[in-house]
Motif scaffolding. Sequence first.
Motif, PDB file in Angstrom:
ATOM      1  N   GLY A  22       0.858  -1.238   0.001  1.00  0.00           N
ATOM      2  CA  GLY A  22       0.051  -0.090  -0.024  1.00  0.00           C
ATOM      3  C   GLY A  22       0.833   1.214  -0.158  1.00  0.00           C
ATOM      4  N   ILE A  23       2.112   1.265  -0.276  1.00  0.00           N
ATOM      5  CA  ILE A  23       3.146   2.475  -0.413  1.00  0.00           C
ATOM      6  C   ILE A  23       2.666   3.301  -1.752  1.00  0.00           C
ATOM      7  N   ASP A  24       2.814   4.405  -1.676  1.00  0.00           N
ATOM      8  CA  ASP A  24       2.820   5.470  -2.672  1.00  0.00           C
ATOM      9  C   ASP A  24       3.986   6.087  -3.061  1.00  0.00           C
ATOM     10  N   PHE A  25       4.126   6.552  -4.356  1.00  0.00           N
ATOM     11  CA  PHE A  25       5.463   6.962  -4.931  1.00  0.00           C
ATOM     12  C   PHE A  25       4.773   8.121  -5.741  1.00  0.00           C
ATOM     13  N   SER A  26       5.715   9.327  -5.601  1.00  0.00           N
ATOM     14  CA  SER A  26       5.142  10.593  -6.012  1.00  0.00           C
ATOM     15  C   SER A  26       6.281  11.441  -6.602  1.00  0.00           C
ATOM     16  N   ASP A  27       6.514  11.847  -7.742  1.00  0.00           N
ATOM     17  CA  ASP A  27       7.545  12.765  -8.278  1.00  0.00           C
ATOM     18  C   ASP A  27       6.944  13.932  -9.274  1.00  0.00           C
ATOM     19  N   VAL A  28       7.028  14.935  -8.658  1.00  0.00           N
ATOM     20  CA  VAL A  28       6.449  16.313  -9.526  1.00  0.00           C
ATOM     21  C   VAL A  28       7.960  17.063  -9.873  1.00  0.00           C
ATOM     22  N   LEU A  29       8.041  16.939 -11.256  1.00  0.00           N
ATOM     23  CA  LEU A  29       9.297  17.618 -11.856  1.00  0.00           C
ATOM     24  C   LEU A  29       9.213  19.236 -11.445  1.00  0.00           C
ATOM     25  N   PRO A  30      10.394  19.712 -11.233  1.00  0.00           N
ATOM     26  CA  PRO A  30      10.328  21.118 -10.664  1.00  0.00           C
ATOM     27  C   PRO A  30      10.054  22.042 -11.860  1.00  0.00           C
ATOM     28  N   SER A  31       9.954  21.701 -13.262  1.00  0.00           N
ATOM     29  CA  SER A  31       9.487  22.395 -14.173  1.00  0.00           C
ATOM     30  C   SER A  31       8.380  22.028 -14.761  1.00  0.00           C
ATOM     31  N   PRO A  32       7.432  22.842 -15.138  1.00  0.00           N
ATOM     32  CA  PRO A  32       6.417  22.346 -16.190  1.00  0.00           C
ATOM     33  C   PRO A  32       6.871  22.106 -17.607  1.00  0.00           C
ATOM     34  N   GLN A  33       8.014  22.584 -17.968  1.00  0.00           N
ATOM     35  CA  GLN A  33       8.588  22.391 -19.183  1.00  0.00           C
ATOM     36  C   GLN A  33       9.138  21.124 -19.501  1.00  0.00           C
ATOM     37  N   LEU A  34       9.555  20.201 -18.461  1.00  0.00           N
ATOM     38  CA  LEU A  34      10.138  18.941 -18.577  1.00  0.00           C
ATOM     39  C   LEU A  34       8.781  17.933 -18.540  1.00  0.00           C
ATOM     40  N   ALA A  35       8.859  16.768 -19.056  1.00  0.00           N
ATOM     41  CA  ALA A  35       7.634  15.933 -19.199  1.00  0.00           C
ATOM     42  C   ALA A  35       8.024  14.328 -18.972  1.00  0.00           C
ATOM     43  N   PHE A  36       7.184  13.757 -18.222  1.00  0.00           N
ATOM     44  CA  PHE A  36       7.709  12.331 -18.361  1.00  0.00           C
ATOM     45  C   PHE A  36       7.250  11.878 -19.740  1.00  0.00           C
ATOM     46  N   VAL A  37       7.848  10.584 -19.976  1.00  0.00           N
ATOM     47  CA  VAL A  37       7.840  10.160 -21.356  1.00  0.00           C
ATOM     48  C   VAL A  37       6.518   8.762 -21.307  1.00  0.00           C
ATOM     49  N   ASP A  38       5.607   9.139 -21.705  1.00  0.00           N
ATOM     50  CA  ASP A  38       4.487   8.001 -21.763  1.00  0.00           C
ATOM     51  C   ASP A  38       5.141   6.582 -22.324  1.00  0.00           C
ATOM     52  N   GLY A  39       4.929   5.397 -21.627  1.00  0.00           N
ATOM     53  CA  GLY A  39       5.296   4.186 -22.200  1.00  0.00           C
ATOM     54  C   GLY A  39       6.750   3.821 -21.675  1.00  0.00           C
ATOM     55  N   THR A  40       7.372   4.747 -20.857  1.00  0.00           N
ATOM     56  CA  THR A  40       8.812   4.611 -20.513  1.00  0.00           C
ATOM     57  C   THR A  40       8.866   3.913 -18.970  1.00  0.00           C
ATOM     58  N   LEU A  41       7.720   3.883 -18.470  1.00  0.00           N
ATOM     59  CA  LEU A  41       7.595   3.654 -16.786  1.00  0.00           C
ATOM     60  C   LEU A  41       8.041   2.093 -16.907  1.00  0.00           C
ATOM     61  N   SER A  42       8.969   1.609 -15.915  1.00  0.00           N
ATOM     62  CA  SER A  42       9.199   0.311 -15.562  1.00  0.00           C
ATOM     63  C   SER A  42       9.326   0.029 -14.154  1.00  0.00           C
ATOM     64  N   THR A  43       8.741  -1.000 -13.647  1.00  0.00           N
ATOM     65  CA  THR A  43       8.673  -1.243 -12.220  1.00  0.00           C
ATOM     66  C   THR A  43       8.221  -2.712 -12.027  1.00  0.00           C
ATOM     67  N   THR A  44       8.607  -3.418 -10.882  1.00  0.00           N
ATOM     68  CA  THR A  44       7.991  -4.667 -10.582  1.00  0.00           C
ATOM     69  C   THR A  44       7.225  -4.653  -9.343  1.00  0.00           C
ATOM     70  N   LEU A  45       6.992  -3.302  -8.889  1.00  0.00           N
ATOM     71  CA  LEU A  45       6.400  -3.127  -7.505  1.00  0.00           C
ATOM     72  C   LEU A  45       4.815  -2.995  -7.705  1.00  0.00           C
ATOM     73  N   GLY A  46       4.242  -3.077  -8.791  1.00  0.00           N
ATOM     74  CA  GLY A  46       2.860  -3.115  -9.040  1.00  0.00           C
ATOM     75  C   GLY A  46       2.124  -1.479  -8.819  1.00  0.00           C
ATOM     76  N   GLY A  47       1.067  -1.577  -8.391  1.00  0.00           N
ATOM     77  CA  GLY A  47       0.265  -0.269  -8.084  1.00  0.00           C
ATOM     78  C   GLY A  47      -0.252   0.302  -9.570  1.00  0.00           C
ATOM     79  N   THR A  48      -0.843   1.324  -9.303  1.00  0.00           N
ATOM     80  CA  THR A  48      -1.723   2.214 -10.187  1.00  0.00           C
ATOM     81  C   THR A  48      -1.032   3.531 -10.385  1.00  0.00           C
ATOM     82  N   THR A  49      -0.842   3.842 -11.698  1.00  0.00           N
ATOM     83  CA  THR A  49      -0.260   5.012 -12.198  1.00  0.00           C
ATOM     84  C   THR A  49      -1.231   6.002 -12.769  1.00  0.00           C
ATOM     85  N   ASN A  50      -0.576   7.094 -12.665  1.00  0.00           N
ATOM     86  CA  ASN A  50      -1.537   8.302 -13.223  1.00  0.00           C
ATOM     87  C   ASN A  50      -1.373   8.400 -14.539  1.00  0.00           C
TER      88      ASN A  50
END
Length: 127
Positions: A22-50
């Motif tokens: 039941g643990i949660d992970f959050s990362d808000v990049l400090p600039s709205p110009q930077l963007a996470f790239v869709d389809g590049t997330l990799s983890t074996t920890l399960g969970g639900t992503t935004n």
Amino acid sequence: MDPGDAFTYTFTLFNNGAELTGIDFSDVLPSPQLAFVDGTLSTTLGGTTNAFGGTNTLTITDMTLPANTASTITVDVFVPATAPAVTFDNQATLSDLGVFLGETLNSDDPTTVIFGDPTTVSINIPV
């Protein structure tokens, strides 16, 4: 890092004790110009992503961190071609860790000896 490039963040989670659920992970990049790239997330920890692709916010809820393991979360970040030269600090957060670990724990820059400090990233303007 140059404008127009992408880089990979790797977060390593160490658990030297019992399984954590039941643990949660959050990362808000400090600039709205930077963007996470869709389809590049990799983890074996399960969970639900935004819906993180194209945004500066990644959250993963309800993860399970197995006992006595080191697990990773990796994700790419895109720096747009129009990004100015800048140095910024980024820090992710784990939450809902239980009474023994506290409610939240911040990520740590592995290149320094200071515990709990943010990771510094520089964007350069090529000459």
